[in-house]
Design an enzyme around this catalytic site. Structure first.
Site, short mmCIF file in Angstrom:
data_model
loop_
_atom_site.label_atom_id
_atom_site.label_comp_id
_atom_site.label_asym_id
_atom_site.label_seq_id
_atom_site.Cartn_x
_atom_site.Cartn_y
_atom_site.Cartn_z
N GLY A 16 13.51 4.06 -10.07
CA GLY A 16 12.61 5.12 -10.53
C GLY A 16 11.42 5.34 -9.62
O GLY A 16 10.83 6.42 -9.63
N ASP A 61 9.77 -2.71 -19.89
CA ASP A 61 11.05 -2.11 -19.49
C ASP A 61 12.12 -3.19 -19.37
O ASP A 61 12.84 -3.27 -18.37
CB ASP A 61 10.90 -1.35 -18.17
CG ASP A 61 11.98 -0.28 -17.99
OD1 ASP A 61 12.66 0.06 -18.98
OD2 ASP A 61 12.15 0.21 -16.87
#
Length: 673
Positions: free
Chosen positions: A354, A470
């Protein structure tokens, strides 16, 4: 009668074997290509020497063997016998006195958070010096005296300490001549290589410390021999390592080779192949011949220098250092990373996350394999803020975390250097097996235990609370020994113990986001526990958290496991590829624990410390059948539901490339950055 005597004789023969602790040993003949844990300013020189500190003032360096030492005898519950042998060198500036020294340590973790330099040698500080809760044994090699005395004086001694800097006993640095039994002095900081042996007898509870110059065999008589019972000092989880520090006086402290063994003598080192500590000298400006030579060649060289400078400025890897970069430790030069990744060549690309691309690299300085994440940004201020956060997270050190080795900035690119993990991500092993290899249950159980230990370290054992935000299978990396290591701290946030998190942005990955995040946006350790619970179900079942099938909607893994539980067939949720080769009690415990950790109500979830007790078998998981059966299908939170509604067609492409450093899938939400 004869049988009775025979039994007695057999018992006498085998009794020592029965009480002997398990074997454990390692040896480093130089430290190139080693996976030794380093902290502070410790580096590995190109020649393989482990340099704990340089001649900078008020700095600290640590180095630890990466695996804990099983120091306690499982039968007697006492510290077992051990032996360690290492070669060191302390180098001060020519014709000056240096400081402060180094220590061999046994400690409950591979690091000393909050430790100070100078007389504290990077092990303790003024507030915890001498505390029994430190659980530290150390043998220190002092080059500056004066701790708690107010005045520093020259020192050259060796001492044995428990939990702090006060000596149990100490002696001047000498060795016994085997021929005459007389002592001879050893100058600890004369740049010469020095041998040291530390031996502990677990039966008699005696510590022996011996030193000698590099060319002198181990003396028969130790320099120090002292009764010390280490059983009440050390903890079952113990790491062996070294710590060095400087103060207003400074020296370079080197470890050139090191071996360690339980229940036997440490392995000998190959002294001929060990690296040598380089000298530290001041370049003299009084040499008139050198002056004349410099003046004579100046005119011809200056043109070449100007030309080289112009070319260097135009090179792609040119970098301009800013003040914030100079203040941050663990900084790599761009040209080294550029060379390590072969110019960020596409053939070295191992994944795209990401925040940027990840490349495999081999450092030209020591040949170590690393993973380099190249983060692009249009905001220089954003890079500075991110670097400030990384400077804190870069001090995290745990065997089940992907450790950040350092970073570098080149223009608007921030380069992060991580440990290289060869077996890729957990999701790639669960869903995209290579050569039809299926993770065994033993491997899966070991992986989830390791990740739990890493999360416990983040939540409770580090100097601040770290919320990962995460946790997911693609951010779990598998090392060469099939241990799980949690990576990708790009979304992590930290705050002080005893305070509340002020994070209010919803970030994470669909399927792992706790329901309360959609209402409050407030991340906590409990939201990490929720994601870990989903991970448990994922590992046990071999299925992703959420699967969308056209015409059927969202199929939530937790709902399916609850359905199996309600029907009395919870083992139907187990990955069929295991072919029923697993421990029934463990699998059932993991599935139930996964449901409890991913409970919609945060107050119903356990802490990671409680989770570790369940996984280690220290406590039995309570029966939650009635509570779990009432959950129903309310686990799909608002964000997940809307996400699946918007992307009900095939417009989303989730990458499954295997990464060697934390990967963020395209389903991650990054609005919180």
């Amino acid at each position: 009668m004869d049988n009775s005597y025979s039994l007695v004789i057999l018992a006498l023969i085998f009794c020592p074997i029965l009480v002997r602790a398990q074997s454990f040993d390692f040896a480093y003949n130089g430290f190139n290509n080693s996976n030794i844990i380093r902290d502070g300013i410790a580096i590995i020189n190109p020649n393989g020497a482990l340099k704990l500190t340089n001649r900078s003032q008020n700095v600290i360096g640590h180095a630890f063997h990466p695996n804990p030492v099983p120091i306690f005898n499982s039968s007697t519950k006492n510290v077992t016998s051990f032996s360690t042998y290492f070669v060191f060198a302390i180098v001060s500036l020519e014709k000056t006195s240096g400081g402060f020294g180094f220590a061999f340590t046994l400690s409950p973790s591979p690091g000393f958070p909050g430790a100070k330099g100078a007389h504290f040698l990077g092990v303790v500080n003024s507030s915890n010096d001498g505390n029994d809760t430190n659980h530290i044994f150390m043998v220190e090699f002092d080059t500056v005296d004066g701790h708690d005395e107010g005045v520093d004086t020259g020192g050259n001694q060796i001492g044995i300490n428990r939990n702090g800097m006060r000596h149990i006993t100490s002696e001047s640095a000498d060795y016994y001549n085997n021929a005459t039994s007389e002592t001879k002095p050893v100058d600890l900081q004369n740049r010469e290589s020095i041998q040291a042996w530390i031996d502990y007898d677990g039966m008699s509870k005696v510590v022996n410390v011996t030193i000698s110059p590099i060319k002198v065999p181990k003396p028969i008589i130790p320099l120090i021999s002292r009764d010390v019972d280490l059983s009440p000092v050390l903890k079952e989880t113990t790491y062996a390592g070294f710590s060095a520090a400087t103060g207003d006086k400074a020296s370079s402290h080197y470890i050139l080779g090191w071996s360690f063994r339980l229940n036997g003598a440490a392995d000998p080192l190959d002294l001929e192949k060990l690296p040598v500590a380089p000298p530290e000298v001041v370049t003299s400006s009084k040499n008139s011949h050198l002056k004349r030579a410099l003046i004579g060649t100046f005119c011809s060289v200056v043109i070449l220098l100007l030309g080289a400078f112009y070319i260097y400025r135009r090179m792609r890897q040119h970098e301009v250092l800013e003040d914030w970069e100079l203040d941050c430790p663990h900084r790599f030069r761009f040209r080294d990373l550029y060379k390590a990744t072969k110019g960020f060549k596409e053939s070295e690309l191992i994944g795209v996350g990401g925040f940027g691309a990840v490349y495999k690299g081999v450092l030209p300085t020591n040949g170590a394999e690393v993973a380099v994440k190249k983060i692009s940004s249009n905001s220089l201020q954003g890079i500075r803020e991110f670097a400030a956060e990384i400077e804190s997270l870069g001090r995290l050190r745990h065997k089940h975390l992907i450790n950040l080795q350092g970073w570098c900035k080149n223009k608007n690119d921030l380069l992060l250097v991580y440990d290289f993990v060869p077996n890729g991500s957990l999701d790639s092993l669960l869903y995209r097996q290579k050569r039809d290899i299926v993770l065994t249950w033993e491997q899966r159980f070991n992986i989830i235990k390791g990740i739990a230990a890493g999360l416990l370290y983040l939540h409770e054992e580090w100097e601040q609370v770290v919320i990962h935000r995460d946790v997911k299978s693609s951010n779990v990396l598998i090392d060469g020994e099939m241990n799980g290591r949690l990576g990708d701290f790009g979304l992590a946030r930290l705050y002080d113990h005893g305070k509340n998190s002020h994070t209010t942005n919803v970030v994470g990955t669909i399927g792992y986001i706790a329901p309360e995040l959609t209402r409050t946006g407030k991340a906590s350790t409990s939201t990490d526990v929720y994601a870990y619970g989903v991970l448990l179900l994922e590992v046990a079942s071999g299925r992703p958290p959420i699967v969308y099938e056209p015409g059927k909607g969202a199929l939530v893994l937790a709902d399916w496991v609850i359905e199996c539980l309600q029907l009395g067939n919870i083992l139907d949720a187990v990955d069929q590829r295991l072919n029923s080769v697993y421990v029934d009690k463990e699998v059932q415990m993991i599935l139930r624990l996964g449901l409890v950790c991913s409970h919609p109500r945060p107050e119903a979830r356990p802490t990671m410390r409680q989770v570790m007790k369940y996984l280690n078998g220290d406590e039995s998981l309570p029966v939650f059948e009635q509570q779990l059966s009432c959950i129903g299908s309310g686990r799909v939170d608002e964000i997940t539901a809307k996400f699946l509604e918007v992307f009900s067609t095939d417009t989303i492409n989730i990458s499954h490339r295997s990464l060697s450093v934390g990967q963020t899938s395209s389903s991650s939400l990054h609005s919180g950055r």
